[in-house]
Design a protein around this motif. Structure first.
Motif, short mmCIF file in Angstrom:
data_model
loop_
_atom_site.label_atom_id
_atom_site.label_comp_id
_atom_site.label_asym_id
_atom_site.label_seq_id
_atom_site.Cartn_x
_atom_site.Cartn_y
_atom_site.Cartn_z
N ARG A 164 5.27 -4.80 104.31
CA ARG A 164 3.84 -5.08 104.09
C ARG A 164 3.67 -5.82 102.77
N HIS B 149 2.89 -10.78 99.80
CA HIS B 149 3.21 -11.55 98.59
C HIS B 149 3.61 -12.98 98.97
N SER C 104 0.68 -14.94 99.99
CA SER C 104 -0.14 -15.30 98.81
C SER C 104 0.42 -16.56 98.16
N LYS D 203 4.58 -27.59 90.04
CA LYS D 203 4.10 -26.20 90.12
C LYS D 203 3.79 -25.81 91.57
N TYR E 111 -3.49 -11.54 102.17
CA TYR E 111 -2.88 -12.29 101.07
C TYR E 111 -3.81 -12.12 99.89
N SER E 112 -3.38 -12.55 98.70
CA SER E 112 -4.16 -12.21 97.50
C SER E 112 -5.58 -12.76 97.56
N PHE F 40 -7.04 -16.34 96.06
CA PHE F 40 -6.93 -17.70 96.59
C PHE F 40 -8.06 -18.05 97.55
N ILE G 260 -6.39 -21.58 86.52
CA ILE G 260 -5.49 -20.86 87.46
C ILE G 260 -4.14 -20.64 86.78
N VAL H 189 -4.63 -16.93 86.44
CA VAL H 189 -4.08 -16.41 87.71
C VAL H 189 -2.57 -16.21 87.60
N ALA I 29 -0.49 -12.83 87.58
CA ALA I 29 0.64 -12.69 88.51
C ALA I 29 1.90 -12.25 87.76
N ILE J 232 8.12 -5.85 89.03
CA ILE J 232 8.75 -5.86 90.38
C ILE J 232 10.20 -6.35 90.29
N MET K 167 -9.60 -8.54 89.58
CA MET K 167 -9.49 -7.90 90.90
C MET K 167 -8.10 -8.07 91.51
N ASN L 257 -1.93 3.16 98.44
CA ASN L 257 -0.47 2.98 98.52
C ASN L 257 0.26 3.30 97.23
#
Ligand code: FAQ
Length: 334
Positions: A57, A62, A65, A92, A128-129, A132, A145, A149, A153, A160, A218, A229
């Motif tokens: 999931r 990810h 996204s 990018k 997805y995120s 976007f 961004i 953003v 991220a 992770i 958010m 989760n």
């Protein structure tokens, strides 16, 4: 201790308990011990079904996204103001496509196919995120961004790199390196406009920052006490740091950078809290977040339609690649 309710779980489509045998109970115990010891789990190792599903999931969301995330900035490639900015933006956006591919590949090791994941995206089933689904109205949005953003991220993704599932952790190491360049180029683009630009450019930067600030907060997901989760994700070492902790770290870092840049954030409640050593911030409008996640954001339909169109228009490329692979196999076999 990682398995509450597991013994009552049923295998998908079957009526047998998920943990049936002493052997499986042993495997579960060994898995729990490995997680406790901070070991990495490889794709071929035994894992509980819910661990596999949770990873699938998260990693597929990810990956989606990353490729949906190519669209808002991709919108500005043909309109970048200079050759240098265009080359940076192209690199990018291509990187984001590459991140999607690493992540789809990591998810495939869990026993699903890329076609299945993309079907779920195209049918609107997969998330997805939220970020976007907002539009890029001016050139300053591209810088915002990158700075905010990608900054959010990175804050979320660095932990992770220590995720318990090794293929995901390995993919994240490379992704994070590239995200750092992304954040840096965005900040640099805004800095040039703020320090060397015109009054109109400075106003454009501030206006973009005003629009991206709240959606960026958010991005980290719902508050910890409303995040279904989180508890299990943290027990399994998939999630290392909580949504609220990462959000706070992001606010603290962004405040310092905003000061250097000379911009403000649209939150009258932002103030330094001497007692906690952090910046307090105002209430986030979670109804907006859930609306966007539920498909009703400003650009949800446009984004999905763009992905579906790209998939359909790319059919001949997939067919050609398969034909080439078949020809190659025949040659090898001869
Ligand atoms: N948007 O219980 P939690 C990028 C969902 S990549 C949409 O807290 P969890 C690079 C969540 O899935 C950005 N949905 O969930 C780039 C769950 O629903 P489900 C993506 C969201 O998994 C930059 C429900 O809410 N990054 O930006 C969002 O423990 C520039 C309850 O939430 C990742 O995916 C959201 N923002 O924590 C590219 C990082 N937040 O699935 C191009 C990996 C939550 O139960 C340009 N993912 N939801 O139906 C994660 O770290 C976690 O999955 C979280 C959510 C933190 C996103």
């Amino acid at each position: 201790m990682y398995t509450q309710a597991m013994d009552t779980l049923r295998e998908e489509g079957g009526d047998k308990p998920a943990l049936r045998t002493a052997e499986e109970a042993q495997l579960q115990q060994r898995f729990d011990n490995r997680i406790d010891a901070g070991e990495f789990i490889e794709a071929k190792d035994w894992m509980p079904e819910n661990y596999r599903k949770t990873l699938l999931r998260q990693i597929s969301q990810h990956a989606h996204s990353e490729i949906v995330g190519m669209l808002p900035e991709g919108n500005w490639i043909t309109r970048a103001p200079t050759l240098k900015r265009k080359a940076i933006l192209l690199a990018k956006v291509q990187d984001e496509g590459g991140h999607g591919l690493y992540l789809y590949a990591a998810a495939e090791t869990l026993g699903t196919s890329r076609d299945q994941m993309l079907d779920a995206l195209h049918s609107g089933k997969a998330k997805y995120s939220s970020i976007f689904n907002y539009p890029t109205l001016t050139w300053a949005d591209v810088g915002a961004i990158g700075w905010l953003v990608d900054g959010a991220a990175i804050m979320n993704q660095v932990p992770i790199c220590r995720c318990s599932f090794a293929p995901y952790a390995r993919a994240m190491v490379r992704i994070c390196r590239e995200e750092s360049f992304h954040q840096r180029q965005g900040y640099d683009s805004l800095l040039v406009m703020m320090k060397e630009g015109t009054e109109a450019q400075r106003a454009m930067v501030q206006e973009a920052v005003n629009r991206w600030w709240w959606p960026c907060l958010m991005m980290f997901g719902p508050p910890d006490d409303q995040s279904p989760n989180s508890v299990q994700g943290m027990r399994w070492g998939i999630k290392r740091v909580s949504n609220d902790t990462l959000r706070q770290k992001f606010v603290d870092a962004a405040m310092q950078q905003a000061e250097v840049l000379g911009v403000t954030f649209p939150d009258p409640d932002l103030r330094w809290n001497e007692a906690t050593g952090h910046w307090d911030y105002g209430a986030i409008d979670w109804s907006e977040f859930w609306r966007v996640v539920g498909g009703e954001g400003p650009c949800n339909r446009e984004r999905l339609a763009a992905r579906v169109r790209a998939w359909e228009e790319g059919e001949w490329v997939r067919e050609a690649a398969l034909a080439h692979a078949r020809k190659f196999d025949l040659k090898e076999a001869a």
